[in-house]
Design a protein around this motif. Structure first.
Motif, PDB file in Angstrom:
ATOM      1  N   THR A  94      15.181 -24.854 -26.591  1.00  0.00           N
ATOM      2  CA  THR A  94      14.120 -25.376 -25.716  1.00  0.00           C
ATOM      3  C   THR A  94      14.632 -26.437 -24.735  1.00  0.00           C
ATOM      4  OG1 THR A  94      13.449 -26.835 -27.532  1.00  0.00           O
ATOM      5  CG2 THR A  94      12.117 -24.868 -27.155  1.00  0.00           C
ATOM      6  N   HIS A  95      15.912 -26.334 -24.365  1.00  0.00           N
ATOM      7  CA  HIS A  95      16.395 -27.207 -23.296  1.00  0.00           C
ATOM      8  C   HIS A  95      17.578 -26.565 -22.596  1.00  0.00           C
ATOM      9  CE1 HIS A  95      17.213 -31.605 -21.854  1.00  0.00           C
ATOM     10  NE2 HIS A  95      17.439 -30.718 -20.902  1.00  0.00           N
ATOM     11  N   VAL A  96      17.285 -25.777 -21.583  1.00  0.00           N
ATOM     12  CA  VAL A  96      18.354 -25.205 -20.762  1.00  0.00           C
ATOM     13  C   VAL A  96      17.980 -25.361 -19.295  1.00  0.00           C
ATOM     14  CG1 VAL A  96      18.982 -23.501 -22.524  1.00  0.00           C
ATOM     15  CG2 VAL A  96      17.388 -22.858 -20.713  1.00  0.00           C
ATOM     16  N   HIS A  97      18.985 -25.146 -18.434  1.00  0.00           N
ATOM     17  CA  HIS A  97      18.780 -25.086 -16.981  1.00  0.00           C
ATOM     18  C   HIS A  97      19.519 -23.834 -16.527  1.00  0.00           C
ATOM     19  CE1 HIS A  97      17.194 -29.159 -17.169  1.00  0.00           C
ATOM     20  NE2 HIS A  97      18.196 -29.433 -17.985  1.00  0.00           N
ATOM     21  N   LEU A  98      18.772 -22.830 -16.126  1.00  0.00           N
ATOM     22  CA  LEU A  98      19.359 -21.493 -15.986  1.00  0.00           C
ATOM     23  C   LEU A  98      19.988 -21.218 -14.632  1.00  0.00           C
ATOM     24  CD1 LEU A  98      16.552 -19.464 -17.770  1.00  0.00           C
ATOM     25  CD2 LEU A  98      18.786 -20.079 -18.702  1.00  0.00           C
ATOM     26  N   ILE A 223       5.178 -29.612 -18.879  1.00  0.00           N
ATOM     27  CA  ILE A 223       5.459 -30.528 -17.782  1.00  0.00           C
ATOM     28  C   ILE A 223       6.662 -31.369 -18.191  1.00  0.00           C
ATOM     29  CG2 ILE A 223       4.587 -32.522 -16.484  1.00  0.00           C
ATOM     30  CD1 ILE A 223       3.127 -29.887 -15.816  1.00  0.00           C
ATOM     31  N   LYS A 224       7.586 -31.566 -17.253  1.00  0.00           N
ATOM     32  CA  LYS A 224       8.736 -32.434 -17.530  1.00  0.00           C
ATOM     33  C   LYS A 224       8.651 -33.651 -16.626  1.00  0.00           C
ATOM     34  CE  LYS A 224      13.447 -33.073 -18.387  1.00  0.00           C
ATOM     35  NZ  LYS A 224      14.587 -32.266 -17.975  1.00  0.00           N
ATOM     36  N   VAL A 225       8.754 -34.833 -17.220  1.00  0.00           N
ATOM     37  CA  VAL A 225       8.794 -36.074 -16.439  1.00  0.00           C
ATOM     38  C   VAL A 225      10.093 -36.807 -16.771  1.00  0.00           C
ATOM     39  CG1 VAL A 225       6.290 -36.303 -16.143  1.00  0.00           C
ATOM     40  CG2 VAL A 225       7.391 -37.264 -18.187  1.00  0.00           C
ATOM     41  N   VAL A 281      13.434 -35.645 -24.576  1.00  0.00           N
ATOM     42  CA  VAL A 281      14.422 -34.573 -24.526  1.00  0.00           C
ATOM     43  C   VAL A 281      15.872 -35.029 -24.550  1.00  0.00           C
ATOM     44  CG1 VAL A 281      12.788 -33.036 -23.402  1.00  0.00           C
ATOM     45  CG2 VAL A 281      14.472 -34.233 -22.032  1.00  0.00           C
ATOM     46  N   HIS A 282      16.130 -36.239 -24.967  1.00  0.00           N
ATOM     47  CA  HIS A 282      17.524 -36.613 -25.228  1.00  0.00           C
ATOM     48  C   HIS A 282      17.596 -37.541 -26.422  1.00  0.00           C
ATOM     49  CE1 HIS A 282      19.362 -34.667 -21.846  1.00  0.00           C
ATOM     50  NE2 HIS A 282      18.492 -35.191 -21.029  1.00  0.00           N
ATOM     51  N   GLY A 283      18.762 -37.520 -27.047  1.00  0.00           N
ATOM     52  CA  GLY A 283      19.019 -38.545 -28.031  1.00  0.00           C
ATOM     53  C   GLY A 283      19.148 -39.881 -27.319  1.00  0.00           C
ATOM     54  N   SER A 409      19.848 -27.715 -26.312  1.00  0.00           N
ATOM     55  CA  SER A 409      21.273 -27.987 -26.066  1.00  0.00           C
ATOM     56  C   SER A 409      21.507 -28.691 -24.741  1.00  0.00           C
ATOM     57  CB  SER A 409      22.056 -26.679 -26.083  1.00  0.00           C
ATOM     58  OG  SER A 409      21.608 -25.838 -25.033  1.00  0.00           O
ATOM     59  N   ASP A 410      20.506 -28.698 -23.850  1.00  0.00           N
ATOM     60  CA  ASP A 410      20.697 -29.159 -22.476  1.00  0.00           C
ATOM     61  C   ASP A 410      21.907 -28.490 -21.836  1.00  0.00           C
ATOM     62  OD1 ASP A 410      20.249 -30.345 -20.091  1.00  0.00           O
ATOM     63  OD2 ASP A 410      20.754 -32.380 -20.699  1.00  0.00           O
ATOM     64  N   THR A 411      21.838 -27.164 -21.841  1.00  0.00           N
ATOM     65  CA  THR A 411      22.869 -26.362 -21.160  1.00  0.00           C
ATOM     66  C   THR A 411      22.381 -26.092 -19.747  1.00  0.00           C
ATOM     67  OG1 THR A 411      23.382 -25.278 -23.241  1.00  0.00           O
ATOM     68  CG2 THR A 411      24.097 -24.169 -21.216  1.00  0.00           C
TER      69      THR A 411
HETATM   70 ZN    ZN Z   1      18.295 -31.197 -19.078  1.00  0.00          ZN
END
Ligand code: ZN
Length: 513
Positions: A94-98, A223-225, A281-283, A409-411
């Motif tokens: 649940t964390h990628v940038h495609l 929604i992402k802020v 969405v981050h540590g 993973s924030d890929t």
């Molecule tokens: Zn990200």
């Protein structure tokens, strides 16, 4: 008699029985041509909602869904014997940038064949490492629709990025580019920066309520802020006010959309608590400046309890830091997993002068001047020890408090070849284990809990009748070792069986297509 009828029929038998791994690839054309139903026999199921190994059963898949689970389910167009193997739900990140090819920023026509090959391979790389569903946290509807039209891609959903001018992430764009249609679609009118907007900027279309309604209309799932004051060359960036983000959260919740907050500092964690977002969405790797780590930990434990009370989930995303650090690892391309993710032509480019640009930027930033690559890598690792220590300690506090941890993973989080799609998620799994997270907990985070985060727990994340057939067959038990995720032999992607080796970047055929 025409000659072609003398050739053997490649799909001779409706009741074809096939042991896994023996010439499976040759059957794929048959599968596409005729089979809608697939019977997997004798599989040991581990479901997301019940992370225990079940006694061997048969699973009947029809028209992309699990139709039945049990014994003596009759026959199907295709049948497989999965004796000794484990059948688990497809994994969810649940964390990628495609969008884009990692680390490629130019536009040289001679690179086009390589880029085309990479774009074909990227969805396959996610699938190769078991990911069948992904959430793009800064997506847009047009790109996601195109992504989902690809044959062997994990199903993608997206969050709408709600931004302010000159803030993160728009600050990386040219001053005027940030106001162009694509970038400013979900931009807020920020009263604190009223004078930066171009003449005629339609403020009414950029209130918190208006952008959230627009996001929902565009098909966003969330929604992402952002609460980020910057890094690298961009520092002291403006952040949105609490009032602005509270209004976004109120509207999003009214429409049933969860709100994800980008934040990796103690200040942004406090902001999340006050704003009432759903997921961080981050540590947390930036502690308050000047603090002493051991003294700070009492505060972190308290904060973890508050995060639990506020019902906020956290994605640790430790691989973000590793991606930066490993860019200086001289042996990175010798990792045996890398060859399955990165196409050869792109791997060669990464290791040449043009592809090393980000590595050079990082190397130049190392204090004490340039040394040989091995020494640079050691210096880099030493520099990352403190933030890695912080994020590990904070994640442990969150675990102890009982805060839900979400797998993301924030890929990819930056222009790093070290965070290549698919393999980066696999490495994030290793990072979770290093923090003392158990294998069953990792398993549920990768499956049912991420399905719930997407509001899709009835369709994906578990092996149950009626669910979408996104499944993996493994040779080893993922509740016993993380290496079991390296023993995927077969994926079932939206009901279609795919031999894992067909998805590997090794022998990628992308450029020819
Ligand atoms: Zn990200």
């Amino acid at each position: 008699m025409p000659l072609f009828s003398l050739r053997p029929n490649p799909c001779p038998n409706k009741q074809f029985r096939q042991l896994l791994g023996v010439g499976f690839g040759a059957l794929m054309a048959c599968a596409a041509a005729q089979a809608d139903s697939l019977l997997i026999r004798n599989a040991r199921i581990i479901s997301g909602d019940h992370p225990q190994v079940q006694a061997p059963q048969d699973v009947l898949i029809n028209q992309g869904r699990i139709q039945a689970i049990g014994r003596q389910l009759g026959s199907a167009d295709r049948e497989l014997d999965a004796h000794g193997q484990y059948l688990i739900p497809g994994l969810i990140d649940t964390h990628v940038h495609l969008d884009g090819v990692p680390g490629y920023a130019g536009s040289h026509p001679e690179d086009e064949p390589m880029l085309r090959e990479a774009r074909v391979q990227i969805p396959r790389s996610y699938a190769y490492f078991g990911f069948t569903t992904v959430l793009d946290l800064t997506g847009d509807a047009g790109f996601i629709a195109k992504w989902n039209a690809q044959a062997l891609a994990p199903k993608a959903y997206f969050c709408a990025p709600v931004t302010i001018p000159n803030g993160y992430p728009l600050a990386w764009l040219d001053k005027n580019a940030q106001f162009q249609a694509a970038a400013s679609r979900y931009m807020l009118f920020d009263p604190a920066q009223a004078d930066v907007y171009p003449d005629g900027f339609p403020r009414q279309a950029h209130t918190p309520a208006a952008v959230v309604v627009q996001a929902r209309r565009d098909g966003a799932r969330c929604i992402k802020v952002f609460h980020e004051t910057g890094f690298g060359r961009q520092r002291n960036l403006p952040t949105p006010s609490l009032a602005l983000i509270r209004a976004v959260v109120a509207q999003a919740h009214q429409l049933g959309l969860p709100v994800y907050l980008h934040g990796n500092s103690q200040a942004s964690y406090e902001f999340a608590l006050q704003a009432g977002v759903d997921t961080l969405v981050h540590g947390m790797w930036h502690e308050n400046k000047g603090g002493n780590q051991s003294a700070a930990q009492g505060g972190w434990a308290r904060m973890a309890r508050e995060i639990l009370k506020a019902g906020i989930a956290v994605q640790p995303t430790v691989q973000v830091l590793y991606g930066e650090q490993e860019e200086l690892n001289p042996d990175f391309f010798n990792d045996p997993k890398v060859v399955h993710a990165i196409p050869q032509s792109l791997a060669r480019w990464y290791q040449g002068a043009a592809g090393q640009w980000m590595r050079k930027v990082l190397a130049e930033g190392i204090e004490g001047g340039a040394k040989n690559p091995a020494e640079q890598y050691e210096t880099m690792k030493a520099a990352y020890q403190r933030p890695l220590g912080t994020v590990r300690q904070m994640t442990r506090q969150l675990l102890q408090a009982g805060v839900p941890l979400r797998f993301g993973s924030d890929t990819l989080s930056g222009p790093f070849y070290t965070q290549f799609p698919g393999v980066n998620g696999r490495w994030e799994m290793d990072r979770w284990l290093e923090m003392g997270i158990s294998l069953p907990r990792l398993f549920t985070a990768l499956t049912i809990e991420n399905a719930r985060a997407l509001g899709l727990e009835r369709t994906i994340g578990s092996v149950q009748v009626g669910a979408q057939a996104d499944l993996l067959l493994l040779e080893q038990n993922p509740l016993q070792s993380v290496a079991a995720y390296d023993t995927i032999v077969l994926l079932i992607l939206n009901g279609k069986a795919v031999d894992r080796q067909e998805l590997s970047a090794r022998g990628s055929k992308g450029a020819a297509q």
